[in-house]
Design a protein around this motif. Structure first.
Motif, PDB file in Angstrom:
ATOM      1  N   ALA A 200       0.847  -1.182   0.000  1.00 40.31           N
ATOM      2  CA  ALA A 200       0.000   0.000   0.000  1.00 40.31           C
ATOM      3  C   ALA A 200       0.884   1.234   0.000  1.00 40.31           C
ATOM      4  O   ALA A 200       2.051   1.158   0.365  1.00 40.31           O
ATOM      5  CB  ALA A 200      -0.886   0.003   1.239  1.00 40.31           C
ATOM      6  N   VAL A 201       0.332   2.381  -0.394  1.00 38.70           N
ATOM      7  CA  VAL A 201       1.085   3.632  -0.266  1.00 38.70           C
ATOM      8  C   VAL A 201       0.513   4.443   0.892  1.00 38.70           C
ATOM      9  O   VAL A 201       1.065   4.474   1.966  1.00 38.70           O
ATOM     10  CB  VAL A 201       1.115   4.413  -1.587  1.00 38.70           C
ATOM     11  CG1 VAL A 201       1.906   5.702  -1.409  1.00 38.70           C
ATOM     12  CG2 VAL A 201       1.761   3.556  -2.684  1.00 38.70           C
ATOM     13  N   GLY A 202      -0.634   5.073   0.719  1.00 41.59           N
ATOM     14  CA  GLY A 202      -1.282   5.734   1.851  1.00 41.59           C
ATOM     15  C   GLY A 202      -2.704   5.223   1.898  1.00 41.59           C
ATOM     16  O   GLY A 202      -3.478   5.452   0.990  1.00 41.59           O
ATOM     17  N   THR A 203      -3.067   4.484   2.915  1.00 38.67           N
ATOM     18  CA  THR A 203      -4.364   3.836   2.880  1.00 38.67           C
ATOM     19  C   THR A 203      -4.678   3.214   4.237  1.00 38.67           C
ATOM     20  O   THR A 203      -3.864   3.246   5.145  1.00 38.67           O
ATOM     21  CB  THR A 203      -4.380   2.761   1.769  1.00 38.67           C
ATOM     22  OG1 THR A 203      -5.626   2.138   1.734  1.00 38.67           O
ATOM     23  CG2 THR A 203      -3.320   1.714   1.982  1.00 38.67           C
ATOM     24  N   GLN A 204      -5.883   2.680   4.376  1.00 34.24           N
ATOM     25  CA  GLN A 204      -6.254   1.963   5.585  1.00 34.24           C
ATOM     26  C   GLN A 204      -6.757   0.588   5.203  1.00 34.24           C
ATOM     27  O   GLN A 204      -7.655   0.469   4.372  1.00 34.24           O
ATOM     28  CB  GLN A 204      -7.369   2.699   6.333  1.00 34.24           C
ATOM     29  CG  GLN A 204      -6.933   4.064   6.845  1.00 34.24           C
ATOM     30  CD  GLN A 204      -8.014   4.720   7.697  1.00 34.24           C
ATOM     31  OE1 GLN A 204      -8.996   4.096   8.072  1.00 34.24           O
ATOM     32  NE2 GLN A 204      -7.806   5.983   7.994  1.00 34.24           N
ATOM     33  N   PHE A 205      -6.179  -0.420   5.809  1.00 36.21           N
ATOM     34  CA  PHE A 205      -6.612  -1.771   5.451  1.00 36.21           C
ATOM     35  C   PHE A 205      -6.361  -2.751   6.578  1.00 36.21           C
ATOM     36  O   PHE A 205      -5.589  -2.490   7.497  1.00 36.21           O
ATOM     37  CB  PHE A 205      -5.918  -2.247   4.177  1.00 36.21           C
ATOM     38  CG  PHE A 205      -4.427  -2.373   4.303  1.00 36.21           C
ATOM     39  CD1 PHE A 205      -3.606  -1.245   4.262  1.00 36.21           C
ATOM     40  CD2 PHE A 205      -3.834  -3.613   4.448  1.00 36.21           C
ATOM     41  CE1 PHE A 205      -2.233  -1.361   4.374  1.00 36.21           C
ATOM     42  CE2 PHE A 205      -2.457  -3.748   4.561  1.00 36.21           C
ATOM     43  CZ  PHE A 205      -1.656  -2.610   4.523  1.00 36.21           C
ATOM     44  N   ASP A 206      -7.053  -3.889   6.461  1.00 37.38           N
ATOM     45  CA  ASP A 206      -7.003  -4.926   7.490  1.00 37.38           C
ATOM     46  C   ASP A 206      -6.514  -6.219   6.852  1.00 37.38           C
ATOM     47  O   ASP A 206      -6.889  -6.549   5.740  1.00 37.38           O
ATOM     48  CB  ASP A 206      -8.419  -5.135   8.050  1.00 37.38           C
ATOM     49  CG  ASP A 206      -8.452  -6.151   9.186  1.00 37.38           C
ATOM     50  OD1 ASP A 206      -8.081  -5.770  10.301  1.00 37.38           O
ATOM     51  OD2 ASP A 206      -8.838  -7.301   8.951  1.00 37.38           O
ATOM     52  N   VAL A 207      -5.644  -6.920   7.569  1.00 30.93           N
ATOM     53  CA  VAL A 207      -5.142  -8.199   7.066  1.00 30.93           C
ATOM     54  C   VAL A 207      -5.390  -9.267   8.126  1.00 30.93           C
ATOM     55  O   VAL A 207      -5.066  -9.073   9.289  1.00 30.93           O
ATOM     56  CB  VAL A 207      -3.623  -8.115   6.758  1.00 30.93           C
ATOM     57  CG1 VAL A 207      -3.121  -9.458   6.222  1.00 30.93           C
ATOM     58  CG2 VAL A 207      -3.345  -7.008   5.763  1.00 30.93           C
ATOM     59  N   ASP A 208      -5.986 -10.374   7.699  1.00 30.68           N
ATOM     60  CA  ASP A 208      -6.295 -11.486   8.614  1.00 30.68           C
ATOM     61  C   ASP A 208      -5.673 -12.748   8.022  1.00 30.68           C
ATOM     62  O   ASP A 208      -6.051 -13.188   6.949  1.00 30.68           O
ATOM     63  CB  ASP A 208      -7.820 -11.617   8.725  1.00 30.68           C
ATOM     64  CG  ASP A 208      -8.233 -12.616   9.819  1.00 30.68           C
ATOM     65  OD1 ASP A 208      -7.344 -13.240  10.417  1.00 30.68           O
ATOM     66  OD2 ASP A 208      -9.448 -12.758  10.039  1.00 30.68           O
ATOM     67  N   VAL A 209      -4.698 -13.306   8.730  1.00 30.77           N
ATOM     68  CA  VAL A 209      -3.939 -14.443   8.202  1.00 30.77           C
ATOM     69  C   VAL A 209      -4.206 -15.698   9.011  1.00 30.77           C
ATOM     70  O   VAL A 209      -3.996 -15.719  10.213  1.00 30.77           O
ATOM     71  CB  VAL A 209      -2.416 -14.171   8.264  1.00 30.77           C
ATOM     72  CG1 VAL A 209      -1.663 -15.213   7.453  1.00 30.77           C
ATOM     73  CG2 VAL A 209      -2.101 -12.782   7.791  1.00 30.77           C
ATOM     74  N   GLY A 210      -4.657 -16.736   8.356  1.00 29.25           N
ATOM     75  CA  GLY A 210      -4.797 -18.047   8.984  1.00 29.25           C
ATOM     76  C   GLY A 210      -3.853 -19.022   8.302  1.00 29.25           C
ATOM     77  O   GLY A 210      -3.081 -18.623   7.442  1.00 29.25           O
ATOM     78  N   THR A 219     -10.371  -0.145   3.735  1.00 26.46           N
ATOM     79  CA  THR A 219     -11.367   0.857   4.077  1.00 26.46           C
ATOM     80  C   THR A 219     -11.058   2.194   3.401  1.00 26.46           C
ATOM     81  O   THR A 219     -11.926   3.032   3.271  1.00 26.46           O
ATOM     82  CB  THR A 219     -11.455   1.065   5.604  1.00 26.46           C
ATOM     83  OG1 THR A 219     -10.145   1.300   6.105  1.00 26.46           O
ATOM     84  CG2 THR A 219     -12.012  -0.177   6.277  1.00 26.46           C
ATOM     85  N   GLU A 220      -9.813   2.379   2.991  1.00 30.54           N
ATOM     86  CA  GLU A 220      -9.465   3.640   2.325  1.00 30.54           C
ATOM     87  C   GLU A 220      -8.304   3.402   1.380  1.00 30.54           C
ATOM     88  O   GLU A 220      -7.360   2.698   1.738  1.00 30.54           O
ATOM     89  CB  GLU A 220      -9.084   4.682   3.390  1.00 30.54           C
ATOM     90  CG  GLU A 220      -8.991   6.102   2.856  1.00 30.54           C
ATOM     91  CD  GLU A 220      -8.415   7.031   3.921  1.00 30.54           C
ATOM     92  OE1 GLU A 220      -9.067   7.183   4.956  1.00 30.54           O
ATOM     93  OE2 GLU A 220      -7.313   7.558   3.698  1.00 30.54           O
ATOM     94  N   GLY A 221      -8.351   3.976   0.176  1.00 28.19           N
ATOM     95  CA  GLY A 221      -7.243   3.839  -0.764  1.00 28.19           C
ATOM     96  C   GLY A 221      -7.235   2.482  -1.468  1.00 28.19           C
ATOM     97  O   GLY A 221      -8.267   1.838  -1.617  1.00 28.19           O
ATOM     98  N   THR A 222      -6.036   2.063  -1.878  1.00 28.25           N
ATOM     99  CA  THR A 222      -5.899   0.850  -2.677  1.00 28.25           C
ATOM    100  C   THR A 222      -4.711   0.044  -2.182  1.00 28.25           C
ATOM    101  O   THR A 222      -3.696   0.612  -1.797  1.00 28.25           O
ATOM    102  CB  THR A 222      -5.631   1.228  -4.160  1.00 28.25           C
ATOM    103  OG1 THR A 222      -6.710   2.037  -4.606  1.00 28.25           O
ATOM    104  CG2 THR A 222      -5.535   0.001  -5.040  1.00 28.25           C
ATOM    105  N   VAL A 223      -4.838  -1.261  -2.186  1.00 24.09           N
ATOM    106  CA  VAL A 223      -3.676  -2.101  -1.906  1.00 24.09           C
ATOM    107  C   VAL A 223      -3.571  -3.163  -2.995  1.00 24.09           C
ATOM    108  O   VAL A 223      -4.521  -3.433  -3.718  1.00 24.09           O
ATOM    109  CB  VAL A 223      -3.737  -2.784  -0.521  1.00 24.09           C
ATOM    110  CG1 VAL A 223      -3.920  -1.791   0.591  1.00 24.09           C
ATOM    111  CG2 VAL A 223      -4.823  -3.848  -0.495  1.00 24.09           C
ATOM    112  N   VAL A 224      -2.383  -3.731  -3.107  1.00 22.35           N
ATOM    113  CA  VAL A 224      -2.162  -4.809  -4.072  1.00 22.35           C
ATOM    114  C   VAL A 224      -1.677  -6.031  -3.316  1.00 22.35           C
ATOM    115  O   VAL A 224      -0.746  -5.947  -2.519  1.00 22.35           O
ATOM    116  CB  VAL A 224      -1.109  -4.386  -5.124  1.00 22.35           C
ATOM    117  CG1 VAL A 224      -0.773  -5.566  -6.037  1.00 22.35           C
ATOM    118  CG2 VAL A 224      -1.622  -3.208  -5.935  1.00 22.35           C
ATOM    119  N   LEU A 225      -2.321  -7.176  -3.560  1.00 20.17           N
ATOM    120  CA  LEU A 225      -1.849  -8.428  -2.973  1.00 20.17           C
ATOM    121  C   LEU A 225      -1.063  -9.197  -4.026  1.00 20.17           C
ATOM    122  O   LEU A 225      -1.560  -9.448  -5.119  1.00 20.17           O
ATOM    123  CB  LEU A 225      -3.015  -9.302  -2.509  1.00 20.17           C
ATOM    124  CG  LEU A 225      -2.551 -10.715  -2.084  1.00 20.17           C
ATOM    125  CD1 LEU A 225      -1.974 -10.706  -0.683  1.00 20.17           C
ATOM    126  CD2 LEU A 225      -3.653 -11.741  -2.208  1.00 20.17           C
TER     127      LEU A 225
END
Lengths: 351, 182
Positions: A200-210, A219-225
């Motif tokens: 991500a660059v500037g953003t809000q996000f949640d990561v849940d790893v199992g 929730t805000e901006g863009t991310v790349v997986l």
């Protein structure tokens, strides 16, 4: 005994079982014990499959020039009492200095949580350039990073933060974390998980790893997986797949538990509910729900049935009232609850 | 109930303790475990299935195939023997043909991914202490039994198992670290 809390334990048991089964004489009793070990926890069969993959890879990679000579063998004093990696330690970092403290698995972080958790309770904490941060069962924490970003950790979660001039890196081997990223175009903010890397660059996000499920909610901006920047095990499961872009109010679910990997993008509301100690699900596999709950529940919850694991669950779990949630399950779903003597809660299909 | 009390027409065939249905039931009950067990010794799912089928046939050919406890005890023993035979056959075959074309259908892409790991695995193998490495190669590549390796190395079979566990551990955790560093 469930190994939900320690993949290391499951993996070391899996190795010992595998080697035991290689023996000429394996008794029916041992076969029965092995079968019940496999059935006791999905993590056990996952660990066993990993060992099988390692065994196969090891054979494929073997060439005649790795065969040791007789003189070399005669001089060998290794007695197997410590892992080979420890025998070779202290080992200078291979490649960049960043690799020096290899983050093994969530378990090592869990230990850190036990040791350091006591005196790091005040929130928020300020995190320096390289730091470890972890929560215990049912604990939430928040920390400010030196670059102005903020991270909020869900329960039983560990992260390692590395801030360099080129990149801001957070390793998240297992657990759940919400990131509010301070904009900095020169330094991408990268969350590395065993199942894929989120940038991500500037953003809000949640990561849940199992163990085999990854959920990324923006929730805000863009991310790349990028699924290819993951552990060797996950790369085998992913196959050839391109990076996936997720924007605000979207959630990407990656499921590596089936025969072929599944990638689902859903639209979601703008709230990350776990911070209000509430988990909301919309048609998510039951296994994902149970994995989350196991970070909060006093007694581990185990799903015995593969079909049940894939059952789509829609609903809300109040983290303070998991017991009530469990009691309500059989009313709405074809689920039966069995309690083991050690308090373990087993979900099976209602027959 | 003994065989004499049974009515051959009205009783359900599954209740009849004749050899074939006993063996069939045994296989249905243990199929998953048997395939997993065979997969430990053999190097592909196709070989595991072939060996399971062969074990089934061998069980049917036994003189007293109608004693369940006997069958259960020997199912895995016979399967292990079949696997050893198959490995020997394969060892001869692979020298002739390097790859079996029908073997990698569903997971061809994954197998390709796996190949990219081989370089890393090779390096990890080379890091193993000599005796530990020898144990791994003898077991995995040459199909030697734990006892054979123990005699060869002049150590106990317990030590050979420990070597094998440590070898697997080293490759597994090494690959994990490699993946985490990407």
């Amino acid at each position: 005994m469930s190994d939900l809390r320690s993949p290391t334990l499951a993996r070391s048991a899996a190795r010992r079982w595998f080697v035991r089964l290689l023996d000429d004489e394996v008794t029916p009793e041992e076969i029965a014990q092995w079968q019940s070990w496999l059935a006791a926890d999905p993590a056990h069969s996952e660990a066993f499959e990993r060992v099988k993959a390692v065994w196969d890879l090891g054979g494929e990679a073997a060439t005649d020039d790795v065969r040791p000579g007789a003189a070399e063998r005669a001089a060998d004093r290794y007695d197997g009492s410590v892992p080979v990696a420890q025998l070779r330690a202290p080992q200078p970092a291979r490649g960049t200095p960043w690799r020096a403290p290899p983050l093994r698995i969530a378990a090592s972080i869990a230990i850190v949580a036990l040791v350091f958790g006591g005196w790091r309770m005040q929130t928020p904490t300020t995190v320096d350039a390289a730091d470890l941060l972890a929560t215990q069962r049912a604990e939430h924490r928040s920390a400010d990073l030196a670059d102005g970003s903020r991270v909020q950790l869900g329960a039983l979660t560990g992260v390692q933060v590395q801030l360099t001039d080129a990149e801001r890196t957070v390793r998240l081997p297992r657990g759940q974390a919400f990131f509010v990223v301070a904009p900095d175009k020169q330094r991408p903010f990268v969350v590395r998980t065993p199942l894929g890397t989120v940038t991500a660059v500037g953003t809000q996000f949640d990561v849940d790893v199992g163990p085999d499920l990854l959920s990324v909610t923006v929730t805000e901006g863009t991310v790349v997986l990028d699924p290819r920047r993951s552990s060797w095990w996950a790369r085998m499961l992913h196959g050839a797949v391109d990076p996936v872009r997720i924007t605000a109010n979207q959630r990407l679910l990656v499921d590596l538990s089936g025969a072929s990997p599944a990638y689902v993008v859903q639209s979601v509301g703008d709230a990350i509910p776990w911070q209000s100690r509430r988990l909301e699900y919309r048609n998510e596999p039951l296994r994902a729900v149970v994995a989350d709950i196991n970070r909060y529940a006093e007694h581990p919850v185990i799903v015995r049935d593969a079909e049940l694991n894939r059952l789509g669950y829609t609903g809300t779990v109040q983290l303070g009232a998991i017991e009530q949630w469990l009691q309500g399950l059989p009313l709405a779903f074809p689920i039966q609850i069995v309690r083991g003597e050690d308090g373990v809660v087993v979900l099976t299909r209602k027959s | 109930m003994t065989r004499a009390e049974r009515d051959p027409i009205f009783d359900e065939p599954a209740d009849r303790p004749d050899g074939q249905s006993q063996v069939e039931r045994l296989f249905r009950e243990h199929n998953d475990a048997l395939l997993k067990f065979l997969r430990v010794r053999l190097h592909s799912d196709a070989d595991a299935r072939e060996a399971a089928q062969e074990a089934y046939i061998r069980l049917l050919q036994l003189d007293t195939p109608d004693q369940v406890s006997f069958l259960r005890a020997y199912l895995f023993k016979i399967a292990a023997n079949v696997a050893t035979d198959l490995l020997r056959r394969r060892a001869v075959q692979t020298k002739v043909e390097t790859a079996e074309p029908d073997e990698v259908p569903a997971s061809q892409e994954r197998a390709l991914q796996a190949r990219q790991q081989l370089g890393a695995v090779q390096a990890l193998l080379a890091q193993l202490p000599p005796n530990c490495r020898e144990a791994f190669l003898r077991s995995r590549c040459d199909g030697w039994s734990t006892m054979q390796i123990a005699q060869h190395l002049g150590v106990s079979d317990r030590m050979v198992r420990l070597y094998l566990v440590r070898a697997i551990e080293h490759i597994e955790t090494g690959l994990d670290d490699d993946g985490a560093a990407r």
